[in-house]
Write a protein that holds these residues in place. Structure first.
Motif, PDB file in Angstrom:
ATOM      1  N   PHE A 160      10.553   5.922  -8.036  1.00  0.00           N
ATOM      2  CA  PHE A 160       9.236   5.653  -8.632  1.00  0.00           C
ATOM      3  C   PHE A 160       8.460   6.947  -8.837  1.00  0.00           C
ATOM      4  O   PHE A 160       8.295   7.724  -7.902  1.00  0.00           O
ATOM      5  CB  PHE A 160       8.395   4.745  -7.717  1.00  0.00           C
ATOM      6  N   PRO A 161       7.952   7.168 -10.027  1.00  0.00           N
ATOM      7  CA  PRO A 161       7.078   8.315 -10.208  1.00  0.00           C
ATOM      8  C   PRO A 161       5.729   8.068  -9.525  1.00  0.00           C
ATOM      9  O   PRO A 161       5.376   6.916  -9.230  1.00  0.00           O
ATOM     10  CB  PRO A 161       6.902   8.410 -11.719  1.00  0.00           C
ATOM     11  N   GLY A 162       5.005   9.161  -9.288  1.00  0.00           N
ATOM     12  CA  GLY A 162       3.737   9.060  -8.574  1.00  0.00           C
ATOM     13  C   GLY A 162       2.749   8.096  -9.208  1.00  0.00           C
ATOM     14  O   GLY A 162       2.011   7.395  -8.496  1.00  0.00           O
ATOM     15  N   VAL A 163       2.707   8.023 -10.542  1.00  0.00           N
ATOM     16  CA  VAL A 163       1.741   7.116 -11.187  1.00  0.00           C
ATOM     17  C   VAL A 163       1.994   5.676 -10.765  1.00  0.00           C
ATOM     18  O   VAL A 163       1.049   4.918 -10.509  1.00  0.00           O
ATOM     19  CB  VAL A 163       1.775   7.184 -12.728  1.00  0.00           C
ATOM     20  N   VAL A 164       3.278   5.287 -10.686  1.00  0.00           N
ATOM     21  CA  VAL A 164       3.598   3.910 -10.311  1.00  0.00           C
ATOM     22  C   VAL A 164       3.180   3.658  -8.859  1.00  0.00           C
ATOM     23  O   VAL A 164       2.601   2.613  -8.541  1.00  0.00           O
ATOM     24  CB  VAL A 164       5.110   3.634 -10.518  1.00  0.00           C
TER      25      VAL A 164
ATOM     26  N   ILE B 296      -1.890   6.347   2.017  1.00  0.00           N
ATOM     27  CA  ILE B 296      -0.956   5.220   1.895  1.00  0.00           C
ATOM     28  C   ILE B 296       0.078   5.512   0.810  1.00  0.00           C
ATOM     29  O   ILE B 296       1.277   5.289   0.985  1.00  0.00           O
ATOM     30  CB  ILE B 296      -1.725   3.918   1.593  1.00  0.00           C
TER      31      ILE B 296
ATOM     32  N   PHE C 112      -0.418   3.018  -8.741  1.00  0.00           N
ATOM     33  CA  PHE C 112      -0.746   1.668  -9.210  1.00  0.00           C
ATOM     34  C   PHE C 112      -0.454   0.629  -8.130  1.00  0.00           C
ATOM     35  O   PHE C 112      -1.237  -0.313  -7.922  1.00  0.00           O
ATOM     36  CB  PHE C 112       0.050   1.362 -10.479  1.00  0.00           C
ATOM     37  N   LEU C 113       0.657   0.798  -7.420  1.00  0.00           N
ATOM     38  CA  LEU C 113       1.001  -0.147  -6.352  1.00  0.00           C
ATOM     39  C   LEU C 113      -0.047  -0.089  -5.230  1.00  0.00           C
ATOM     40  O   LEU C 113      -0.391  -1.124  -4.645  1.00  0.00           O
ATOM     41  CB  LEU C 113       2.396   0.156  -5.794  1.00  0.00           C
TER      42      LEU C 113
ATOM     43  N   PRO D 130      12.481   2.567  -4.043  1.00  0.00           N
ATOM     44  CA  PRO D 130      11.269   3.303  -4.448  1.00  0.00           C
ATOM     45  C   PRO D 130      11.458   4.802  -4.601  1.00  0.00           C
ATOM     46  O   PRO D 130      10.549   5.482  -5.078  1.00  0.00           O
ATOM     47  CB  PRO D 130      10.277   3.009  -3.308  1.00  0.00           C
TER      48      PRO D 130
ATOM     49  N   THR E 125       0.195  10.268  -8.249  1.00  0.00           N
ATOM     50  CA  THR E 125      -0.456   9.258  -7.413  1.00  0.00           C
ATOM     51  C   THR E 125      -1.967   9.435  -7.424  1.00  0.00           C
ATOM     52  O   THR E 125      -2.721   8.494  -7.698  1.00  0.00           O
ATOM     53  CB  THR E 125       0.072   9.359  -5.971  1.00  0.00           C
TER      54      THR E 125
ATOM     55  N   TYR F  65       4.117   5.915   1.082  1.00  0.00           N
ATOM     56  CA  TYR F  65       4.986   5.081   0.257  1.00  0.00           C
ATOM     57  C   TYR F  65       6.110   5.900  -0.367  1.00  0.00           C
ATOM     58  O   TYR F  65       7.263   5.490  -0.360  1.00  0.00           O
ATOM     59  CB  TYR F  65       4.175   4.380  -0.836  1.00  0.00           C
ATOM     60  N   PHE F  66       5.783   7.067  -0.912  1.00  0.00           N
ATOM     61  CA  PHE F  66       6.889   7.792  -1.558  1.00  0.00           C
ATOM     62  C   PHE F  66       7.646   8.715  -0.609  1.00  0.00           C
ATOM     63  O   PHE F  66       8.762   9.122  -0.907  1.00  0.00           O
ATOM     64  CB  PHE F  66       6.470   8.498  -2.854  1.00  0.00           C
TER      65      PHE F  66
ATOM     66  N   LEU G  50      -2.935  -2.089  -6.441  1.00  0.00           N
ATOM     67  CA  LEU G  50      -2.650  -3.529  -6.369  1.00  0.00           C
ATOM     68  C   LEU G  50      -2.823  -4.072  -4.955  1.00  0.00           C
ATOM     69  O   LEU G  50      -3.218  -5.224  -4.769  1.00  0.00           O
ATOM     70  CB  LEU G  50      -1.217  -3.804  -6.819  1.00  0.00           C
ATOM     71  N   THR G  51      -2.488  -3.242  -3.948  1.00  0.00           N
ATOM     72  CA  THR G  51      -2.554  -3.757  -2.579  1.00  0.00           C
ATOM     73  C   THR G  51      -3.900  -3.493  -1.926  1.00  0.00           C
ATOM     74  O   THR G  51      -4.442  -4.360  -1.248  1.00  0.00           O
ATOM     75  CB  THR G  51      -1.440  -3.139  -1.706  1.00  0.00           C
TER      76      THR G  51
ATOM     77  N   VAL H 130      -4.795  -7.227  -2.479  1.00  0.00           N
ATOM     78  CA  VAL H 130      -4.522  -8.247  -1.461  1.00  0.00           C
ATOM     79  C   VAL H 130      -5.348  -7.996  -0.203  1.00  0.00           C
ATOM     80  O   VAL H 130      -5.924  -8.919   0.380  1.00  0.00           O
ATOM     81  CB  VAL H 130      -3.029  -8.213  -1.083  1.00  0.00           C
TER      82      VAL H 130
END
Lengths: 293, 271
Positions: free
Chosen positions: A125-129, A167, A132-133, A122, A236, A171-172, A136-137, A143
Motif C-alpha cells: 500500500f502506498p502512503g496515500v492509501v 497510527i 485514507f484507511l 499491506p 500518509t 500500519y505501514f 476511515l477508522t 468507526v
C-alpha cells in the motif's frame, strides 16, 4: 579414442580460461547503462540540490543550510519528525516481536498461510492509501468516532493530527518488520534454548538472556529501516492533512507554496543524509554482528 | 522444545490483534466502496454505482499506471539483469560500491529524489511534460529491487562455473547470457519483475511532484479523490487499486514461498 579428450583437455582449458577472462572483462560495459542512468538522473541532480541548499533565500542573510538549523520553525519540524519516527519505530518493534515469535515458533497450524498473506498484503500500500484507511477508522466519520459517541457521548477523532500519523506509521511499518524479525527468530539455534530449559531457566530468563541478544542485530536493522521509512514518509501525512508539522510536509510547503527552493533543497538534503546515515550505520552494525563480532 | 503457555497465548493474541488492525480498515474501505450510502450503512444496499463512477472519472489514470509500470519494468529488466550479472561476476569492493550507490534512491526519501530531478531536468520542456519523467523516477526507485532479486537468483546456481564451461565450449557472450544466466536466474528475475510492477503501480511520493495534470497516475488520482470526492467514490477507487494489487501480491507470495532462502518479501512501497 578415450585418451584423445584427455590430452586435449588441458589445452582447451587453458585457452578457455583465457577466453573467459577476456570475456569477463568484456562484461564490464554492460553495467554502464545502469550506472549512467544513476549518475545522470540521481547523483548529479542530488549534487545540484545540495548546491542549491547553499544559496541564500530571498530576503535572508545566510545560506539555507544555516537557516534550517537555526530557525525554530525548521528545526522544530525536524525534531517533531525524529520524535514521531522514533516512537513509531519502538512501538512497531515491540508489537512485531511477539507476532514474529509466534509465527516462527508455530510453523504448522491451520490457516497460517492465509494469516501470513493477510499480514503481508499491506506491504504494497502506498502512503496515500494508508492515510485514507486511517481516516476511515479514526476520522470524523470513522468507526472509532461512532463507537466513542455511542459509548461515552464524546467524539474521538485522531486522524488529522500526530496521533493519526502515528497510527498510519504503525500500519505501514508492521508488515515490513514482521517478515524481517520472523526470519531472525527462525535463525536462532534452538539448542541454546533447550539447554537453558534443561538447566532450569524460566521462560522469561530464556527470552532476556538468549533470545534478545540473538535478535539484537535483526532488531537494529529492522529498527533502522522503520526509522528511515518513517522519516521520509510523505503520502500518509499528505492525505491526513497538510497542517501536521513534520519534515516532508515542510519541504513540500516550502517548495510548492512559497517557491523557497533553497530551503526546500537544504531540508531535503538534511533529511536524505539523516535517513541514509541511520540505514548505513545499522547495516554496518548488523553486518559486523553477522560476521561474528 | 516446549513453549510456555503464556508465551503462546500472548503471541496468538497480539498476532490476531495486529491482523485485525491491518485488515479491518481494508474491509471497511471495500464495504464503503460498495455501499449505496456509507453514512446510512449497509442497510442502504449494495451498489456498483461508485465503481462505475470511478471508471468514468479515472480510467485514464489506471491505464497510465499500467503503461508506466510496464515501461519501467522493461527498462529495469534491460538495465538491471545485466548489471546483476556483472555484480555476480565481480563480487569485489567496486561491485559493492556500485550496488550501494544504486540503492541510494531507495534509502533517500522520494521527495528529495523528486526535487533533485525537478531542479536538474525540470527545465527540459518535453521531458517535464511527458510520462517519461515519471518513468525515470520509477526506474531509479525500482532498479535496486530488480538488481537484488536477479542477483539472488544468480547466486543460487553455480553460474560462474557454468558460464566458464560454456565459454570453453565456444559459446558467445550473448548466447551464454540468454541461454544460461537468464534461465538459471528465472525465478529471481520474475520476483524482481513482480516487485517492480507492484512498486511502480503504487508509487506516490516521487510521482506527486513529477506529474502534470496530463500525466496523472493512479496513486495521484487516489490522492485527488481522497481530497475532493465523497467517501464512497474514494473507497471504490481504493477498491479498484486493491484489485490491481491482488494478483501481483499473490504472485510475489507464491514465489517467496517457493524460494527457500529468502524469508520474506523484499518489498516496501513508498509511504
Amino acid at each position: 579414442m578415450t585418451a584423445a579428450p584427455h590430452r586435449a583437455a588441458p589445452l582447451a582449458t587453458r585457452g578457455g580460461r583465457r577466453a573467459t577472462l577476456v570475456g569477463r572483462h568484456a562484461w564490464l560495459p554492460i553495467a554502464l547503462p545502469a550506472t549512467t542512468l544513476f549518475i545522470a538522473f540521481w547523483l548529479l541532480p542530488m549534487a545540484k540540490l545540495a548546491g542549491l541548499g547553499a544559496a541564500t533565500p530571498q530576503g535572508m542573510e545566510s545560506s539555507a543550510y544555516w537557516l534550517v538549523v537555526t530557525q525554530p520553525r525548521y528545526w522544530q519540524s525536524l525534531a517533531n519528525t525524529v520524535v514521531l519516527s522514533l516512537g513509531a519505530t519502538l512501538a512497531t518493534l515491540a508489537i512485531a516481536l511477539p507476532v514474529s515469535r509466534f509465527l516462527a515458533r508455530h510453523p504448522h497450524f491451520p490457516g497460517r498461510r492465509a494469516l501470513m498473506a493477510l499480514l503481508l498484503f499491506p506491504l504494497a500500500f502506498p502512503g496515500v492509501v494508508v492515510g485514507f484507511l486511517v481516516i476511515l477508522t479514526t476520522g470524523r466519520q470513522g468507526v472509532l468516532n461512532t463507537l466513542s459517541r455511542a459509548l461515552t457521548g464524546e467524539p474521538t477523532v485522531l486522524a488529522y493530527g500526530m496521533a493519526g500519523l502515528f497510527i498510519g506509521y504503525l500500519y505501514f511499518l508492521l508488515p515490513r518488520t514482521i517478515g524481517v524479525l520472523m526470519a531472525a527468530v527462525e535463525g536462532i539455534d534452538k539448542q541454546w534454548l533447550e539447554a537453558a530449559q534443561t538447566l532450569g531457566a524460566r521462560p522469561w530468563r530464556r527470552f532476556v538472556d538468549i533470545e534478545l541478544p540473538a535478535l539484537a542485530s535483526a532488531l537494529t536493522a529492522a529498527g533502522a529501516m522503520c526509522f528511515a521509512t518513517a522519516m521520509g514518509a510523505f503520502g500518509t501525512v499528505f492525505t491526513l492533512g497538510t497542517r501536521i508539522d513534520v519534515l516532508p510536509i515542510t519541504i513540500y510547503d516550502e517548495f510548492t507554496n512559497y517557491a523557497n527552493i533553497p530551503v526546500a533543497a537544504a531540508l531535503s538534503v538534511v533529511l536524505g543524509l539523516a535517513t541514509w546515515a541511520v540505514l548505513y550505520a545499522a547495516n554496518a552494525v548488523a553486518g559486523r554482528a553477522a560476521r561474528g563480532g | 522444545m516446549r513453549h510456555s503457555r503464556f508465551d503462546t497465548r500472548l503471541g496468538l493474541a497480539v498476532t490476531l490483534a495486529v491482523t485485525a488492525f491491518l485488515i479491518g480498515p481494508v474491509l471497511l474501505s471495500v464495504s464503503a466502496g460498495l455501499t449505496r450510502n456509507y453514512f446510512v450503512g449497509l442497510d442502504s444496499g449494495l451498489t456498483l454505482k461508485w465503481v462505475a463512477q470511478v471508471w468514468d472519472l479515472y480510467a485514464d489514470t489506471i491505464w497510465r499506471s499500467y503503461a508506466v509500470a510496464l515501461i519501467t519494468l522493461g527498462v529495469t529488466l534491460a538495465l538491471g539483469v545485466p548489471a546483476a550479472w556483472v555484480l555476480t561476476l565481480y563480487p569485489g569492493r567496486l561491485a559493492r560500491l556500485l550496488e550501494e550507490l544504486l540503492t541510494l534512491p531507495v534509502a533517500v526519501p522520494g521527495l528529495a529524489t523528486a526535487l533533485a530531478l525537478i531542479v536538474s531536468w525540470g527545465s527540459v520542456g518535453w521531458l517535464r511534460s511527458s510520462v517519461a519523467f515519471i518513468v525515470i523516477g520509477h526506474v531509479l526507485f525500482t532498479l535496486p529491487f530488480m538488481v537484488r532479486a536477479a542477483r539472488a537468483g544468480m547466486q543460487g546456481a553455480d553460474l560462474r562455473t557454468l558460464d566458464e564451461a560454456a565459454a570453453t565450449l565456444g559459446a558467445s557472450r550473448r548466447q551464454r547470457f540468454f541461454d544460461i544466466v537468464v534461465p538459471a536466474a528465472r525465478s529471481g528475475i520474475v520476483t524482481g519483475a513482480l516487485t517492480v510492477v507492484t512498486l511502480s503501480i503504487g508509487e506516490f511520493n516521487l510521482t506527486w511532484l513529477l506529474h502534470t495534470p496530463l500525466t496523472k497516475t493512479l496513486p495521484v488520482g487516489l490522492a485527488d479523490s481522497y481530497a475532493s470526492m465523497r467517501l464512497e467514490v474514494a473507497s471504490a477507487y481504493t477498491l479498484v487499486f486493491l484489485l490491481m494489487l491482488l494478483p501481483l501480491m499473490i504472485g510475489l507470495q507464491w514465489f517467496a514461498a517457493r524460494s527457500t532462502r529468502s524469508g520474506g518479501l523484499a518489498l516496501g512501497a513508498s509511504t
